[in-house]
Design a protein around this motif. Structure first.
Motif, PDB file in Angstrom:
ATOM      1  N   TYR A 181       7.670   1.659 -17.465  1.00  8.61           N
ATOM      2  CA  TYR A 181       8.811   1.476 -17.856  1.00  8.61           C
ATOM      3  C   TYR A 181       9.396   1.192 -16.491  1.00  8.61           C
ATOM      4  O   TYR A 181      10.286   0.190 -16.432  1.00  8.61           O
ATOM      5  CB  TYR A 181       9.655   2.718 -18.312  1.00  8.61           C
ATOM      6  CG  TYR A 181      11.166   2.937 -17.993  1.00  8.61           C
ATOM      7  CD1 TYR A 181      11.928   2.084 -19.050  1.00  8.61           C
ATOM      8  CD2 TYR A 181      11.687   3.647 -16.736  1.00  8.61           C
ATOM      9  CE1 TYR A 181      13.214   2.184 -18.834  1.00  8.61           C
ATOM     10  CE2 TYR A 181      12.917   3.511 -16.966  1.00  8.61           C
ATOM     11  CZ  TYR A 181      13.869   2.836 -17.741  1.00  8.61           C
ATOM     12  OH  TYR A 181      15.182   2.676 -17.738  1.00  8.61           O
ATOM     13  N   GLN A 227      11.506  -2.430 -15.094  1.00  9.82           N
ATOM     14  CA  GLN A 227      12.785  -2.237 -14.341  1.00  9.82           C
ATOM     15  C   GLN A 227      12.570  -3.041 -12.963  1.00  9.82           C
ATOM     16  O   GLN A 227      13.667  -2.723 -12.152  1.00  9.82           O
ATOM     17  CB  GLN A 227      13.300  -0.812 -14.382  1.00  9.82           C
ATOM     18  CG  GLN A 227      13.712  -0.134 -15.676  1.00  9.82           C
ATOM     19  CD  GLN A 227      14.689  -0.895 -16.424  1.00  9.82           C
ATOM     20  OE1 GLN A 227      15.555  -1.113 -15.976  1.00  9.82           O
ATOM     21  NE2 GLN A 227      14.169  -1.211 -17.673  1.00  9.82           N
ATOM     22  N   SER A 277      11.588   8.886 -16.473  1.00 10.52           N
ATOM     23  CA  SER A 277      12.292   7.593 -16.919  1.00 10.52           C
ATOM     24  C   SER A 277      13.530   7.866 -17.518  1.00 10.52           C
ATOM     25  O   SER A 277      14.522   7.095 -17.414  1.00 10.52           O
ATOM     26  CB  SER A 277      11.357   7.205 -18.014  1.00 10.52           C
ATOM     27  OG  SER A 277       9.900   7.128 -17.539  1.00 10.52           O
ATOM     28  N   GLU A 278      13.922   9.094 -18.324  1.00  6.59           N
ATOM     29  CA  GLU A 278      15.104   9.089 -18.911  1.00  6.59           C
ATOM     30  C   GLU A 278      16.053   9.220 -17.745  1.00  6.59           C
ATOM     31  O   GLU A 278      17.344   9.144 -17.924  1.00  6.59           O
ATOM     32  CB  GLU A 278      15.032  10.657 -19.852  1.00  6.59           C
ATOM     33  CG  GLU A 278      16.014  10.915 -20.352  1.00  6.59           C
ATOM     34  CD  GLU A 278      16.533  10.017 -21.414  1.00  6.59           C
ATOM     35  OE1 GLU A 278      18.128  10.020 -21.581  1.00  6.59           O
ATOM     36  OE2 GLU A 278      16.040   9.075 -21.939  1.00  6.59           O
ATOM     37  N   TYR A 329      16.085   8.100 -15.024  1.00  6.69           N
ATOM     38  CA  TYR A 329      16.618   6.674 -14.465  1.00  6.69           C
ATOM     39  C   TYR A 329      17.397   6.026 -15.359  1.00  6.69           C
ATOM     40  O   TYR A 329      18.431   5.374 -14.807  1.00  6.69           O
ATOM     41  CB  TYR A 329      15.203   6.110 -14.259  1.00  6.69           C
ATOM     42  CG  TYR A 329      15.407   4.543 -13.464  1.00  6.69           C
ATOM     43  CD1 TYR A 329      15.346   4.508 -12.003  1.00  6.69           C
ATOM     44  CD2 TYR A 329      15.648   3.587 -14.518  1.00  6.69           C
ATOM     45  CE1 TYR A 329      15.526   3.214 -11.705  1.00  6.69           C
ATOM     46  CE2 TYR A 329      15.601   2.225 -13.768  1.00  6.69           C
ATOM     47  CZ  TYR A 329      15.856   2.066 -12.484  1.00  6.69           C
ATOM     48  OH  TYR A 329      15.842   0.881 -11.665  1.00  6.69           O
ATOM     49  N   ARG A 330      17.333   6.219 -16.688  1.00  4.70           N
ATOM     50  CA  ARG A 330      18.241   5.685 -17.696  1.00  4.70           C
ATOM     51  C   ARG A 330      19.648   6.171 -17.386  1.00  4.70           C
ATOM     52  O   ARG A 330      20.683   5.463 -17.621  1.00  4.70           O
ATOM     53  CB  ARG A 330      17.910   5.689 -19.021  1.00  4.70           C
ATOM     54  CG  ARG A 330      16.629   4.698 -19.359  1.00  4.70           C
ATOM     55  CD  ARG A 330      16.200   4.800 -20.900  1.00  4.70           C
ATOM     56  NE  ARG A 330      15.467   5.885 -21.078  1.00  4.70           N
ATOM     57  CZ  ARG A 330      13.808   5.933 -21.153  1.00  4.70           C
ATOM     58  NH1 ARG A 330      13.454   4.825 -20.676  1.00  4.70           N
ATOM     59  NH2 ARG A 330      13.370   7.177 -21.382  1.00  4.70           N
ATOM     60  N   LYS A 351      21.408   4.860 -14.263  1.00  6.34           N
ATOM     61  CA  LYS A 351      21.946   3.481 -14.496  1.00  6.34           C
ATOM     62  C   LYS A 351      23.214   3.560 -15.370  1.00  6.34           C
ATOM     63  O   LYS A 351      24.222   2.955 -15.012  1.00  6.34           O
ATOM     64  CB  LYS A 351      21.050   2.556 -15.254  1.00  6.34           C
ATOM     65  CG  LYS A 351      19.719   2.398 -14.373  1.00  6.34           C
ATOM     66  CD  LYS A 351      18.798   1.355 -15.061  1.00  6.34           C
ATOM     67  CE  LYS A 351      19.206  -0.082 -14.679  1.00  6.34           C
ATOM     68  NZ  LYS A 351      18.379  -1.246 -15.098  1.00  6.34           N
ATOM     69  N   ARG A 352      23.261   4.500 -16.383  1.00  8.71           N
ATOM     70  CA  ARG A 352      24.569   4.592 -17.272  1.00  8.71           C
ATOM     71  C   ARG A 352      25.607   5.097 -16.537  1.00  8.71           C
ATOM     72  O   ARG A 352      26.830   4.866 -16.540  1.00  8.71           O
ATOM     73  CB  ARG A 352      24.159   5.548 -18.353  1.00  8.71           C
ATOM     74  CG  ARG A 352      23.280   4.809 -19.562  1.00  8.71           C
ATOM     75  CD  ARG A 352      23.127   5.960 -20.713  1.00  8.71           C
ATOM     76  NE  ARG A 352      24.470   6.150 -21.669  1.00  8.71           N
ATOM     77  CZ  ARG A 352      24.461   7.448 -22.167  1.00  8.71           C
ATOM     78  NH1 ARG A 352      23.618   8.221 -22.183  1.00  8.71           N
ATOM     79  NH2 ARG A 352      25.829   7.438 -22.623  1.00  8.71           N
TER      80      ARG A 352
END
Length: 651
Positions: free
Chosen positions: A487, A491, A587-588, A590-591, A594-595
């Motif tokens: 992942y 990115q 990873s979650e 990081y998502r 970004k949100r």
């Protein structure tokens, strides 16, 4: 194998010494309690009464509207003048706030005789303010719901076998407590009798219960399943894993994002600028726009409301708290919103190998024999020899073979420098390193070389000095780590594995995981130097580790990330803790980061656009106090609700 210290769990102290100090104060929240809310609704009822009486008894209704301002706006007025005074004295300069703008606007409207608009202004502003606090409070409650799981009582075993209900705070290390089925485990400890399944979701976010038996660790706040167990207390109640999680939660709520801090710092300057423009607009009105002095004063009040940065002030805080609380429920704990916000800016991330990308213990990967038909007998002999050894490789072999063989008693000798030996049916069996055997067939040599090139540890199985098979073992990469690295690479975040293992072993693991770079043969004290080099090359760098030897690198990194099963020291100095050693959760995170950044910028742009439009409409004579208040505070609610979207998991 690289140096690795695997303590039971962690004892996190609140002190956090970090080379890159982040001190982002969160001074936005106000805890008003219940009284202002009650008075707000009293004011709302008075406002409704005033509207009903307005056409009948105009002067009396103005008195009701004045009371609306007093009752519903008492905390607004108090914070407007009181907080401004206190902040100005502390800073030794004028430090106004948004509440002061609203208070002045309401007072100005009443001076013009617009009592109804003044009341409406205070009602909507106070209502929006309470809703903003509720939104922030909801995010905090999502996080601190953990507090409701904090155990308070325990069933302490007495010398005569009976139990006594005592406060968890009174438990001492060494005490024994009984945990009934369905009950909460009161504190951290070790099972000394009984078997059960325990729900550990409050600790690591893992929804599936975990099987536990004698010798296994259990943690306070977790929920016991159908079995009854006796637990020996191993930690003081203030040092349990759950207590340390609560410390992290408190830290995360006090330390918010850089954007939130900058907005907070910008707010008094912005308000001062608006107050400076106010008299200029009022004076310029009759000369530039040909307004009457009364119209000019009124337009100044509308400007005061329109230019107020209410929505801007709410752009970052609710969103940041929502992101932190969402991740806390999943077992990713941030020590502050700054670290969550900055996570999306990572350019490179470095991983320790052992215990981070791998399980931290060897597993059998290959079991091969010269004569495959002899496999059942050889496996049985190997199993019963190895189960009498406490070596980590022996433990891995026993774990691999335990469901394939029958237990039998063998007389086993552990020969120093050689390995295990046992005589079975007149044949001498040996389990030793390859260098012990003088003659090895070409087939076994080829296999041993191939497996060694893959970074595996190979041991031979011999019978009467002849090699009849081999076992290969390796600290196996975990699947979550492989997915996480994939992942991050997708990115465009460069991935590096730093290990103390030999280059061959490191590269073999690196190939399996798909990392961009492997740095092997690294001494513990060299890891922080590697992070410095990565920062100089790539920019913002994260470091993931779990051992004492990772602590200097975690401190040096822009974002230090510790694995929840790691050592106390690593967790103490890190900025983020990933419970359950699941890198997919990183990873979650990081998502979500970004949100978060996307939503905060949406809010900032939207809130300032609304201010700009309202100011323009005001100068065009198309906006009044009522319209300005409704649109302005409506934009604040939109911003808050947009931030609360981070509480919802994105599919």
């Amino acid at each position: 194998m690289e140096e690795h210290v695997n303590c039971q769990k962690y004892e996190h102290t609140p002190e956090h010494t970090h080379e890159h100090t982040h001190n982002h104060e969160h001074a936005h929240g106000h805890n008003h309690g219940q009284s202002p809310v009650v008075l707000f609704f009293v004011g709302l009822l008075l406002f409704i009464a005033g509207l009903l009486l307005h056409r009948v008894i105009g002067e009396f209704s103005n008195g009701l509207f004045f009371l609306v301002v007093v009752f519903s706006g008492y905390h607004v007025i108090g914070e407007g003048f009181g907080d401004t005074y206190r902040a100005s004295v502390a800073a030794k300069k004028f430090v106004p706030n948004i509440h002061l703008l609203m208070t002045l606007a309401a007072v100005g409207a009443m001076l013009l005789g617009n009592f109804e608009e003044a009341a409406l202004l205070i009602l909507i502003f106070a209502g929006a303010h309470f809703l903003e606090e509720y939104a922030e409070g909801k995010s905090r409650r999502e996080i601190t719901n953990l507090l409701n799981l904090n155990p308070t009582e325990a069933q302490l075993l007495q010398a005569d076998g009976t139990t006594k209900t005592v406060s968890v705070a009174k438990l001492s290390i060494g005490d024994r407590v009984k945990v009934l089925n369905g009950a909460q485990v009161p504190t951290d400890g070790k099972i000394i009798s009984g078997t059960t399944a325990i729900d550990e979701s409050s600790i690591n976010g893992e929804s599936m219960p975990k099987e536990k038996t004698v010798g296994d660790e259990v943690f306070g706040s977790t929920i016991n399943g159908s079995g009854v167990i006796t637990v020996e207390v191993t930690k003081d109640s203030s040092d349990t894993v759950f207590a340390k999680i609560l410390q992290l939660v408190n830290q995360s709520q006090a330390n918010l994002s850089p954007t939130a801090s900058k907005i907070k710092q910008f707010e008094p300057r912005y308000v001062s600028f608006v107050l400076l423009l106010l008299p200029l607009i009022i004076i310029a009105g009759p000369f530039v726009f040909q307004w009457t002095w009364e119209d000019s004063f009124y337009r100044g009040l509308v400007f005061l409301i329109s230019a107020s940065p209410c929505a801007l002030a709410a752009s970052a805080v609710p969103a940041t708290l929502s992101g932190i609380s969402n991740l806390a429920k999943k077992g990713v704990l941030f020590k502050g919103g700054a670290f969550l916000a900055n996570l999306a800016d990572l350019k490179a991330i470095a991983f320790d190998k052992t215990g981070t990308l791998t399980a931290g213990k060897p597993s059998v990967t290959d079991f091969e024999l010269v004569v495959p038909d002899a496999e059942p007998l050889v496996k049985e002999i190997v199993y019963n020899m190895e189960r009498q050894s406490n070596h980590p490789l022996a433990t891995a072999i026993v774990q691999y073979l335990k469901d394939q063989v029958t237990v039998r008693e063998l007389l086993v000798e552990n020969v120093i420098g050689v390995g295990l030996e046992a005589t079975v049916d007149g044949n001498l069996y040996q389990i030793s390193k390859p260098s012990v055997f003088q003659t090895v067939c070409e087939e076994m040599q080829t296999k041993q070389q191939r497996l060694a090139n893959e970074g595996k540890t190979v041991i031979y199985i011999g019978c009467n000095q002849q090699v009849i098979g081999l076992i290969a073992l390796m600290d196996v990469p975990n699947e979550q780590a492989k997915q996480a690295i994939s992942y991050f690479r997708s990115q465009n975040v460069r991935t590096t594995m730093i290990t103390g293992d030999a280059q061959l072993t490191g590269e073999a693991v690196g190939r399996t995981l798909g990392v961009d770079q492997v740095i092997a043969n690294v001494l513990p004290e060299e890891k922080s130097k590697m992070i410095d080099e990565q920062k100089a090359t790539y920019g913002i760098v994260g470091m993931v580790g779990d051992g004492v030897n990772d602590a200097p690198a975690l401190v040096k990194a822009d974002i230090g990330i510790a694995m929840g099963d790691g050592t106390d020291v690593a967790i103490d100095v890190a900025d983020v803790v990933v419970m359950n050693n699941d890198l997919e959760k990183l990873s979650e995170a990081y998502r979500v980061s970004k949100r978060l950044n996307k939503i905060v910028w949406q809010n900032i742009i939207f809130s300032m656009a609304v201010v700009g439009i309202l100011v323009v409409l005001n100068f065009m004579g198309l906006a009044n106090i009522t319209f300005g208040v409704i649109v302005h505070e409506g934009s604040t609610l939109v911003v808050i609700v947009n931030g609360l979207r981070l509480l919802i998991n994105q599919k």
